[in-house]
Design a protein around this motif. Structure first.
Motif, mmCIF file in Angstrom:
data_model
loop_
_atom_site.group_PDB
_atom_site.id
_atom_site.type_symbol
_atom_site.label_atom_id
_atom_site.label_comp_id
_atom_site.label_asym_id
_atom_site.label_seq_id
_atom_site.Cartn_x
_atom_site.Cartn_y
_atom_site.Cartn_z
ATOM 1 N N GLU A 22 0.827 -1.215 0.000
ATOM 2 C CA GLU A 22 0.000 0.000 0.000
ATOM 3 C C GLU A 22 0.855 1.256 0.000
ATOM 4 O OE1 GLU A 22 -3.208 2.363 2.855
ATOM 5 O OE2 GLU A 22 -2.750 0.264 3.285
ATOM 6 N N LYS A 26 1.028 3.944 -3.001
ATOM 7 C CA LYS A 26 0.575 5.306 -2.670
ATOM 8 C C LYS A 26 1.661 6.317 -3.020
ATOM 9 C CE LYS A 26 -2.912 5.076 1.004
ATOM 10 N NZ LYS A 26 -3.168 5.157 2.457
ATOM 11 N N GLU A 29 1.864 6.516 -6.880
ATOM 12 C CA GLU A 29 0.644 6.979 -7.547
ATOM 13 C C GLU A 29 0.801 8.454 -7.908
ATOM 14 O OE1 GLU A 29 -4.172 6.476 -6.977
ATOM 15 O OE2 GLU A 29 -2.970 7.000 -5.232
ATOM 16 N N SER A 49 -0.949 -6.037 -9.485
ATOM 17 C CA SER A 49 -2.277 -5.860 -10.096
ATOM 18 C C SER A 49 -3.369 -6.010 -9.047
ATOM 19 C CB SER A 49 -2.484 -6.887 -11.217
ATOM 20 O OG SER A 49 -1.565 -6.679 -12.259
ATOM 21 N N LYS A 52 -3.311 -2.910 -6.766
ATOM 22 C CA LYS A 52 -3.853 -1.757 -7.504
ATOM 23 C C LYS A 52 -5.384 -1.800 -7.504
ATOM 24 C CE LYS A 52 -4.190 0.110 -12.180
ATOM 25 N NZ LYS A 52 -3.770 -0.010 -13.598
ATOM 26 N N LYS A 53 -5.932 -2.981 -7.760
ATOM 27 C CA LYS A 53 -7.387 -3.139 -7.798
ATOM 28 C C LYS A 53 -7.999 -2.987 -6.415
ATOM 29 C CE LYS A 53 -10.969 -6.366 -9.393
ATOM 30 N NZ LYS A 53 -11.236 -7.710 -9.945
ATOM 31 N N HIS A 54 -7.378 -3.621 -5.402
ATOM 32 C CA HIS A 54 -7.917 -3.579 -4.039
ATOM 33 C C HIS A 54 -8.009 -2.145 -3.513
ATOM 34 C CE1 HIS A 54 -8.632 -4.936 0.116
ATOM 35 N NE2 HIS A 54 -7.802 -3.952 0.460
ATOM 36 N N PHE A 55 -6.943 -1.378 -3.714
ATOM 37 C CA PHE A 55 -6.897 -0.013 -3.173
ATOM 38 C C PHE A 55 -7.410 1.040 -4.155
ATOM 39 C CE2 PHE A 55 -3.548 -2.148 -0.618
ATOM 40 C CZ PHE A 55 -4.058 -1.890 0.652
ATOM 41 N N LYS A 56 -7.797 0.580 -5.372
ATOM 42 C CA LYS A 56 -8.296 1.494 -6.414
ATOM 43 C C LYS A 56 -7.272 2.582 -6.752
ATOM 44 C CE LYS A 56 -13.215 0.810 -5.337
ATOM 45 N NZ LYS A 56 -13.045 -0.293 -4.377
ATOM 46 N N PHE A 57 -6.010 2.170 -6.890
ATOM 47 C CA PHE A 57 -4.959 3.118 -7.249
ATOM 48 C C PHE A 57 -5.021 3.421 -8.741
ATOM 49 C CE2 PHE A 57 -2.458 1.316 -3.513
ATOM 50 C CZ PHE A 57 -2.689 2.430 -2.717
ATOM 51 N N ASN A 58 -4.769 4.685 -9.069
ATOM 52 C CA ASN A 58 -4.757 5.123 -10.456
ATOM 53 C C ASN A 58 -3.306 5.212 -10.932
ATOM 54 O OD1 ASN A 58 -5.387 6.185 -12.962
ATOM 55 N ND2 ASN A 58 -5.481 8.297 -12.188
ATOM 56 N N GLY A 309 -6.505 0.797 3.648
ATOM 57 C CA GLY A 309 -6.273 2.065 2.948
ATOM 58 C C GLY A 309 -5.916 3.205 3.876
#
Length: 348
Positions: A22, A26, A29, A49, A52-58, A309
């Protein structure tokens, strides 16, 4: 500028069930971080991957299987393993420990070869990393073996730097480890580190006493009078600006620490409790005394908040910036010592 070659910072994933993934994602990101370095995360594309999906990182990343495929201007993910691992945030298990060591070993291999320039390690669990192949209490001892040197745990911020005479040693064994040889060795490391890693020309170093009130003339222990003071006296005779021993209980509260470039504590909690209290999550753990640069955040796996998060990435981000700065400072110091400035000759 994006495609220009920058310092390659290798990053170990740490314990997959902790907050390491995380805080790493972060940090990166924020696309501006790629202006300072090229990150290489040693994990797996599948793992990153999932995070990225779990934390909704862009963010986007470049998956690689060989180190020569690093792309500057991108987040690179080196496949240190290909197997699937189901992350269970907040839980300790042996598999997570095994993968955290795979990440570390791969990163160190390429650090030694020069394919990456510096190393930043995410937190591991010191219990679940133990195995027949890995019998070290943590990162520091393993890196000391691999990276040619006598390591020193050096906790740093821009305004406070604390080194340790003894680090992961039980309190009842501390005095057994402290000797004149150890004191000289650690002070030599910290003195050189301040010069080459932090650009301090004439370091002033304070040393904290071993016993309460530095022993009170032998009433509360003799080690300060019999070991520490004689050792410091000999070191001072050779020109190092070292002061003390100081009573640890009042040293930080009185702001005396501000008069020195670094402080060396006799044991772990004597140095780390005031450091972490004063640094407010901005601290960095730097392993001084090694042939390569390694930093890490000043906290652990934080299982209690893993996956939620909520983790603060600031210490990790500072660890990245510190690694970059030290790498550059060392390069400059090496050039200066190779080619010292000569005084101008007077014309006759």
């Amino acid at each position: 500028m994006k495609g220009k070659e920058k310092i390659k910072v290798g990053i170990t994933i740490g314990d997959l069930n902790g907050i390491g993934g995380e805080i790493i994602l972060k940090t990166f990101e924020d696309n501006r971080m790629l202006d300072f370095c090229t990150p290489v995360i040693f994990a797996s594309v599948k793992t990153i991957s999932y995070l990225k999906k779990h934390f909704k990182f862009n963010l986007n990343f470049n998956g690689i299987n060989t180190i020569d495929k690093i792309v500057h201007g991108k987040i690179n993910v080196f496949n240190a393993w290909n197997e699937k691992y189901n992350i269970e945030f907040g839980k300790e298990n042996l598999k997570s420990g095994e993968l955290s060591i795979k990440s570390l070993k791969e990163a160190v291999k390429y650090l030694k070869s020069g394919d990456i320039d510096a190393l930043v390690t995410a937190p591991i669990n010191k219990h679940n990393i133990q195995s027949e192949e890995f019998k070290f209490p943590g990162h520091t001892d393993y890196l000391a073996q691999e990276l040619e040197g006598n390591s020193l745990m050096f906790m740093v911020t821009d305004t406070l730097k604390v080194g340790l005479l003894t680090d992961h040693v039980p309190v009842n064994d501390v005095t057994k480890h402290i000797s004149e040889k150890l004191i000289k060795n650690k002070l030599d490391i910290i003195n050189l580190s301040l010069k080459q890693d932090f650009k301090v020309r004439k370091p002033k170093i304070a040393v904290l006493g071993i016993n309460p009130h530095t022993g009170d003339n032998g009433v509360i222990g003799k080690e300060d009078d019999e070991i520490l003071r004689p050792a410091l006296s000999k070191i001072r005779e050779k020109g190092m600006l070292v002061f003390g021993p100081y009573a640890a209980d009042s040293f930080f509260g009185s702001n005396n620490y501000k008069n020195f470039d670094a402080i060396i504590a006799s044991y772990h909690d004597q140095g780390l409790i005031p450091f972490k209290t004063l640094s407010f999550g901005n601290g960095v753990n730097f392993t001084a005394g090694l042939s390569k640069v390694r930093t890490s955040p000043d906290h652990g796996t934080a299982y209690e908040i893993a996956g939620k998060g909520e983790a603060d990435e600031n210490s990790f981000k500072q660890a990245v910036f510190t690694a970059i700065k030290i790498f550059k400072n060392r390069k400059e110091y090496k050039n200066l010592t190779k080619n010292p400035l000569k005084p101008k000759q007077k014309k006759i």
